[in-house]
Design a protein around this motif. Structure first.
Motif, PDB file in Angstrom:
ATOM      1  N   GLU A   1       0.823  -1.210   0.000  1.00  0.00           N
ATOM      2  CA  GLU A   1       0.000   0.000   0.000  1.00  0.00           C
ATOM      3  C   GLU A   1       0.853   1.254   0.000  1.00  0.00           C
ATOM      4  OE1 GLU A   1      -3.405   0.843  -0.055  1.00  0.00           O
ATOM      5  OE2 GLU A   1      -3.411  -1.176  -0.924  1.00  0.00           O
ATOM      6  N   TYR A   2       1.894   1.238   0.837  1.00  0.00           N
ATOM      7  CA  TYR A   2       2.701   2.452   0.994  1.00  0.00           C
ATOM      8  C   TYR A   2       4.058   2.307   0.309  1.00  0.00           C
ATOM      9  CZ  TYR A   2      -0.888   3.847   4.241  1.00  0.00           C
ATOM     10  OH  TYR A   2      -2.098   4.171   4.779  1.00  0.00           O
ATOM     11  N   GLN A   3       4.352   3.248  -0.568  1.00  0.00           N
ATOM     12  CA  GLN A   3       5.588   3.245  -1.348  1.00  0.00           C
ATOM     13  C   GLN A   3       6.832   3.110  -0.454  1.00  0.00           C
ATOM     14  OE1 GLN A   3       5.197   3.464  -4.641  1.00  0.00           O
ATOM     15  NE2 GLN A   3       7.361   3.442  -5.177  1.00  0.00           N
ATOM     16  N   GLU A   4       6.781   3.756   0.725  1.00  0.00           N
ATOM     17  CA  GLU A   4       7.967   3.743   1.589  1.00  0.00           C
ATOM     18  C   GLU A   4       8.290   2.355   2.156  1.00  0.00           C
ATOM     19  OE1 GLU A   4       5.468   5.803   1.673  1.00  0.00           O
ATOM     20  OE2 GLU A   4       4.676   6.219   3.678  1.00  0.00           O
ATOM     21  N   ASN A   5       7.340   1.406   2.027  1.00  0.00           N
ATOM     22  CA  ASN A   5       7.615   0.044   2.515  1.00  0.00           C
ATOM     23  C   ASN A   5       8.342  -0.822   1.490  1.00  0.00           C
ATOM     24  OD1 ASN A   5       6.535   0.368   5.046  1.00  0.00           O
ATOM     25  ND2 ASN A   5       4.449  -0.140   4.381  1.00  0.00           N
ATOM     26  N   ARG A   6       8.525  -0.256   0.285  1.00  0.00           N
ATOM     27  CA  ARG A   6       9.128  -1.016  -0.807  1.00  0.00           C
ATOM     28  C   ARG A   6      10.453  -1.664  -0.393  1.00  0.00           C
ATOM     29  NH1 ARG A   6      10.487   0.049  -6.851  1.00  0.00           N
ATOM     30  NH2 ARG A   6       8.506   1.086  -6.923  1.00  0.00           N
TER      31      ARG A   6
ATOM     32  N   MET B   1       3.386  -5.283  -5.906  1.00  0.00           N
ATOM     33  CA  MET B   1       2.331  -4.555  -6.624  1.00  0.00           C
ATOM     34  C   MET B   1       1.923  -3.329  -5.812  1.00  0.00           C
ATOM     35  SD  MET B   1       1.631  -6.181  -9.269  1.00  0.00           S
ATOM     36  CE  MET B   1       2.605  -7.571  -9.765  1.00  0.00           C
ATOM     37  N   PHE B   2       1.802  -2.202  -6.492  1.00  0.00           N
ATOM     38  CA  PHE B   2       1.406  -0.965  -5.802  1.00  0.00           C
ATOM     39  C   PHE B   2       0.077  -0.502  -6.386  1.00  0.00           C
ATOM     40  CE2 PHE B   2       5.964  -1.330  -5.806  1.00  0.00           C
ATOM     41  CZ  PHE B   2       6.322  -1.025  -4.504  1.00  0.00           C
ATOM     42  N   PRO B   3      -1.039  -1.034  -5.880  1.00  0.00           N
ATOM     43  CA  PRO B   3      -2.334  -0.746  -6.515  1.00  0.00           C
ATOM     44  C   PRO B   3      -2.668   0.743  -6.550  1.00  0.00           C
ATOM     45  CG  PRO B   3      -2.609  -2.022  -4.491  1.00  0.00           C
ATOM     46  CD  PRO B   3      -1.164  -1.931  -4.727  1.00  0.00           C
TER      47      PRO B   3
END
Lengths: 383, 383
Positions: free
Chosen positions: A95-100, A112-114
Motif C-alpha cells: 500500500e505504501y511506497q515507503e515500505n518497498r 504490486m502498488f495498486p
C-alpha cells in the motif's frame, strides 16, 4: 501444486476466479462465506500470518503465494513465512511506497502498488487526448529465435505488453510450441498473433548480416505494412570470435531497426530503471522512452548524465516524469563518463537500462555494444 | 657575430619559462598563434647568442624532445573518434582523398624538378602538432570543420610517418624485417586496445577512482605516462619513429577513455603548460641561419611554391562540404610544416637521400610556413 491467496477482498476474489486450484485464506467469516459460493475455490477462515495454518493448507508445495490484504504489515509477515518455506513465486500487494525497501530486503520478487497503478491509469486517461509527445507502445514484435526465447524474450514481452495494454506479434520458425505461447498470452490477457517463417530466424538474420526489413514489412498480409512500436529479442551468448568479427544477431537488428529494441534479460517487472544520457541528439528519445517505461511499470527512474546536456532537455524529461507520476533521481558523472556508465550498469541495482541505439555521443559504439551484449539486466535501445 | 653566452640549464629553463608565460599574452595582442610566438622567441634567444653548456644542453634537448613526444601524445588524444561516428566515415574519406592528391601532385612536381620520392614524401607532410594548438586556441576543436582539418592533418602526418618508417627500415634492414617491425607496433596497439576494453568492463570500480579529482597519488597521470612510454619504448626498440608510438598511445587513450575528464585536463596542463612551449622555443633556438647562407636559400622559393601547391590544390576537395573560403583556409593551415618535416629532413640527410643544402632549405621552409600559415588561417577565419 496450487495457489495460495491471503486476503479475500475484491482483488483476491477476482484473481481466484481467473486462476485454477486456488485456496483463499480470509480472516472475516462473513466474507469467507461469500467467497465459498465461487466454483472451484477453497476458502479457509483464519489468519494469513499463522504459520501452522499456512502449513496445513500446503504452503510447502504451493505454486504461488499471493498476499493481497490492505495491511502492509500482514502482507509482510505472510510473505516472510512463505519465503522461509521456500515458495518459488511470491507476489505481494504494497500500500505504501515507503515500505518497498523492506519487502525488497526480504527478497520478494513481485511487488504490486495498486494505489500507484490506479493513479497512473487515471492520469493516462486524462492525458490521452492532449499529449502529442506521448510515446506509443501498442504494437510489440517479438522475435523467437529458439524455444529458449519463449521462456525469456516472449515472457518479458508479455510483461511489457500487459502494462502497456499492447498487442504482441511473435515471429518464429515452425518448430516452436505455439500452444504454450497462446496460453501464456491468454493468462495475461494480451492479444497475440503468431507468424511463422519457413526458415529459422537466426539463419535469416545471419544470411543478410542484419535483420532484413522485408521480414518485418511483410508481416501484415492485408497490404498494410506493419511498423512495431518496439521489438523484443532474447539476449545472445557470443563467442570470442563473434565479438571480434561483430557477428551478432541482436546488434544487427538494433542497427537496422527503426524502433526501440528491448534485449530481454530480466523476465520480471522493472522496479528501477536507469537511463543513460549524453550530449548526442538521441538523448531526448532515451529520456522519453525511459519515462514512459517507468510510468507503465510504476518504476523509479534514475537518470545518469554523462555530459552537460541542454537544460531544456532536463526540463522536458522532468515534466514528462511529473505528468507520468514517475519518481526521477538525477545523477551527474564525476570522473570518466564511460567508466562511470559501465559501473552504474553493472551495479545490479537496475532491471532495465535505456541507452541510445547508436554511439554518437561520449558513450561510443563499442561501449554500447558491450552493454547490449553483456549487461546484467535488460537493455532498451532508443532511436 | 653576437657573443655566445654560456649559462646553466636552470637559468635557461627559467628564461624559457618566463617567455612561455609572456608569449601567449603578447601573441594574443598581436594576433599570431602562441606557437608562432614561441618559435620566434626561440629564434630571438638564439640570435642573442644564448647557448647552453654541454651538460645543460642534454637536459634541455631531452626535455624538448620529450615535449615533442608529449605533443604527439596529446595530438592523438585530441582526435575525437565520436566525430567519425557522427559524420560517418566521410571525414576520413575526404581526408584520405586530400592526402592521396597531395602525395600524387608532390611526386609529380618533385619529379619535374629532378628530385626523387623521398622529397615528395617530405613535402606531403603537414604539422598536426602545430595545427592542433592553433585550432584549439581558436576554439574550433569541437566543430566539424575543426575536426575535418584535424583528421586530414592526422592522415597526412600518420601516413607519411608510416611511409617514412617503412622506407627507411627497408633501406636499412630490407623490406621483410621492416614490415615485420611496423606490424609488431600495430599488433601491440590492437592488443593493448582489446585488453584495455576488457579491463574497463570488468574493473570499472577500480579505474573509476583514477579519473576523479581527489586522487591523492594521481594514479591516472601515472598510468597515462606509463602507457605513453610503453609505446615510445617499443617504437624505439623496433626502430620505428618514437613520435608514431606516442601518437598511437594518444589515440589509444582517446579510444578507451574518451570524454572531457579531470585526467585529460591534468595531462593538457602538463603538456601545454610546460613541455610543449619548451619544445617550440627550443626549435626556434636551434634554427641555424649559417646553413642558409651556405646556398640553401635559392632552393627556398621553389620548395615554398611546391609546399603550398601540394596542399592548396587538394584542399579544393573540401568544397564538397564547406565554403570556398573555408576550404582554402584549411589548405593554408595544412600547408604549415614543422617538427615532422625537420625530423624527416634529418633522417633523409643521415641516409644520404637529400644533401645538407636541401636540409637547411627544408628547415627554413618549416620556419616560414609555421609562422605564416597559422597566422593567415587565423586572419581568414576572422580571429
Amino acid at each position: 501444486m496450487r495457489n495460495i491467496i491471503v486476503g479475500g477482498g475484491r482483488a483476491g476474489r477476482e484473481l481466484a476466479v481467473q486462476l485454477h486450484e486456488t485456496v483463499i485464506i480470509e480472516i472475516k467469516p462473513e466474507k469467507a462465506e461469500e467467497l465459498s459460493e465461487l466454483a472451484g475455490v477453497e476458502v479457509i477462515i483464519g489468519d494469513g500470518t499463522d504459520e501452522e495454518l499456512l502449513m496445513q493448507v500446503g504452503l510447502k508445495d504451493a505454486k504461488t503465494f499471493i498476499s493481497l490484504t490492505n495491511d502492509d504489515d500482514v502482507n509482510y509477515r505472510a510473505a516472510a513465512i512463505a519465503k522461509k518455506h521456500g515458495v518459488q513465486k511470491i507476489i505481494v500487494r504494497v500500500e505504501y511506497q515507503e515500505n518497498r525497501e523492506r519487502f525488497q530486503e526480504l527478497g520478494i520478487q513481485y511487488l504490486m502498488f495498486p494505489t500507484r497503478i490506479v493513479a497512473n491509469l487515471i492520469s493516462d486517461l486524462m492525458r490521452s487526448d492532449a499529449t502529442a509527445n506521448h510515446i506509443q507502445f501498442t504494437k510489440i514484435l517479438v522475435l523467437i529465435l529458439d524455444n529458449n526465447a519463449v521462456e525469456k524474450a516472449f515472457k518479458e514481452a508479455l510483461l511489457v505488453a500487459s502494462v502497456a495494454k499492447a498487442e504482441v506479434t511473435a515471429v518464429s520458425s515452425p518448430d516452436i510450441d505455439s500452444q504454450e505461447m497462446k496460453f501464456m498470452a491468454m493468462v495475461r490477457s494480451v492479444p497475440l498473433k503468431i507468424l511463422l517463417e519457413e526458415e529459422k530466424l537466426t539463419d535469416i538474420v545471419k544470411k543478410h548480416g542484419r535483420y532484413p526489413e522485408g521480414v518485418i514489412m511483410n508481416l501484415e498480409t492485408k497490404g498494410q505494412p506493419y511498423h512495431p512500436d518496439c521489438i523484443v529479442i532474447d539476449h545472445e551468448e557470443l563467442g570470442i570470435l563473434d565479438k571480434v568479427f561483430k557477428r551478432s544477431v541482436v546488434l544487427g537488428l538494433i542497427k537496422s531497426a527503426s524502433c526501440p529494441v528491448l534485449v530481454a534479460r530480466t523476465f520480471r517487472y522493472y522496479e528501477t530503471i536507469l537511463a543513460i544520457l549524453d550530449s548526442s541528439d538521441t538523448s531526448e528519445s532515451v529520456g522519453r522512452y525511459a519515462v514512459q517505461m517507468a510510468h507503465m511499470c510504476s518504476s523509479d527512474l534514475h537518470l545518469l548524465f554523462l555530459e552537460e546536456v541542454p537544460s531544456e532537455l532536463i526540463k522536458s524529461i522532468r515534466k514528462l516524469g511529473e505528468e507520468g507520476n514517475v519518481q526521477i533521481i538525477e545523477k551527474r558523472v564525476e570522473g570518466n563518463p564511460r567508466i562511470e556508465a559501465i559501473k552504474e550498469v553493472k551495479s545490479g541495482n537496475y532491471e532495465l537500462v535505456v541507452i541510445p541505439g547508436q554511439g554518437k555521443g561520449v558513450m561510443g559504439s563499442d561501449i554500447l555494444r558491450r552493454i547490449i551484449n553483456d549487461a546484467p539486466c535488460s537493455v532498451l535501445t532508443a532511436v | 657575430m653576437t657573443m655566445t653566452i654560456i649559462i646553466s640549464s636552470y637559468i635557461l629553463l627559467l628564461l624559457i619559462a618566463v617567455f612561455a608565460f609572456i608569449i601567449p599574452i603578447l601573441s594574443g595582442r598581436i594576433g599570431v598563434p602562441a606557437v608562432v610566438g614561441e618559435i620566434l622567441c626561440g629564434i630571438l634567444l638564439g640570435l642573442l647568442g644564448f647557448s647552453i653548456e654541454a651538460e645543460g644542453r642534454i637536459v634541455i634537448d631531452f626535455l624538448a624532445s620529450f615535449g615533442l613526444i608529449f605533443l604527439m601524445f596529446l595530438v592523438g588524444l585530441e582526435i575525437d573518434f565520436s566525430m567519425v561516428e557522427v559524420h560517418g566515415a566521410r571525414l576520413f574519406i575526404i581526408g584520405t582523398f586530400v592526402f592521396i592528391a597531395t602525395l600524387g601532385i608532390s611526386i609529380f612536381l618533385t619529379h619535374l624538378q629532378g628530385y626523387g620520392f623521398y622529397l615528395a614524401l617530405v613535402l606531403s607532410t603537414t604539422a598536426v602538432g602545430l595545427i592542433v594548438p592553433t585550432i584549439r586556441e581558436l576554439g574550433m576543436l569541437k566543430s566539424e570543420f575543426g575536426q575535418t582539418i584535424l583528421i586530414s592533418a592526422f592522415i597526412a602526418d600518420f601516413t607519411t610517418t608510416l611511409l617514412l618508417t617503412g622506407y627507411t627500415i627497408q633501406i636499412k634492414k630490407g623490406i621483410t624485417e621492416g614490415m615485420f617491425l611496423i606490424a609488431l607496433v600495430f599488433i601491440l596497439f590492437f592488443t593493448v586496445y582489446y585488453l584495455g576494453k576488457l579491463v574497463i568492463w570488468h574493473y570499472p570500480e577500480r579505474l573509476s577512482a583514477w579519473f576523479k579529482s581527489d586522487q591523492p597519488s594521481e594514479m591516472g597521470v601515472r598510468a597515462a605516462f606509463a602507457l605513453l612510454l610503453v609505446f615510445v619504448a617499443i617504437s624505439e626498440i623496433a626502430d620505428v619513429e618514437a613520435i608514431l608510438g606516442a601518437f598511437l598511445a594518444g589515440v589509444m587513450f582517446s579510444l578507451l577513455f574518451r570524454g572531457g575528464t579531470v585526467l585529460e585536463q591534468k595531462l593538457f596542463g602538463i603538456g601545454y603548460g610546460f613541455l610543449i612551449p619548451l619544445f617550440f622555443i627550443t626549435v626556434g633556438m636551434q634554427f641555424d641561419l649559417g646553413a642558409l647562407a651556405g646556398g640553401g636559400i635559392y632552393l627556398v622559393p621553389m620548395l615554398l611554391v611546391t609546399a603550398f601547391v601540394v596542399k592548396l590544390v587538394p584542399s579544393l576537395l573540401f568544397i564538397v562540404r564547406y565554403s570556398v573560403k573555408d576550404s582554402i583556409s584549411a589548405g593554408v593551415l595544412l600547408s604549415s610544416r614543422l617538427s615532422l618535416i625537420i625530423a624527416m629532413a634529418a633522417v633523409g640527410l643521415e641516409l644520404g637521400l637529400i644533401d645538407a643544402t636541401m636540409e637547411s632549405a627544408i628547415i627554413l621552409l618549416a620556419i616560414i610556413t609555421c609562422i605564416s600559415c597559422p597566422t593567415i588561417f587565423r586572419k581568414m577565419q576572422n580571429y
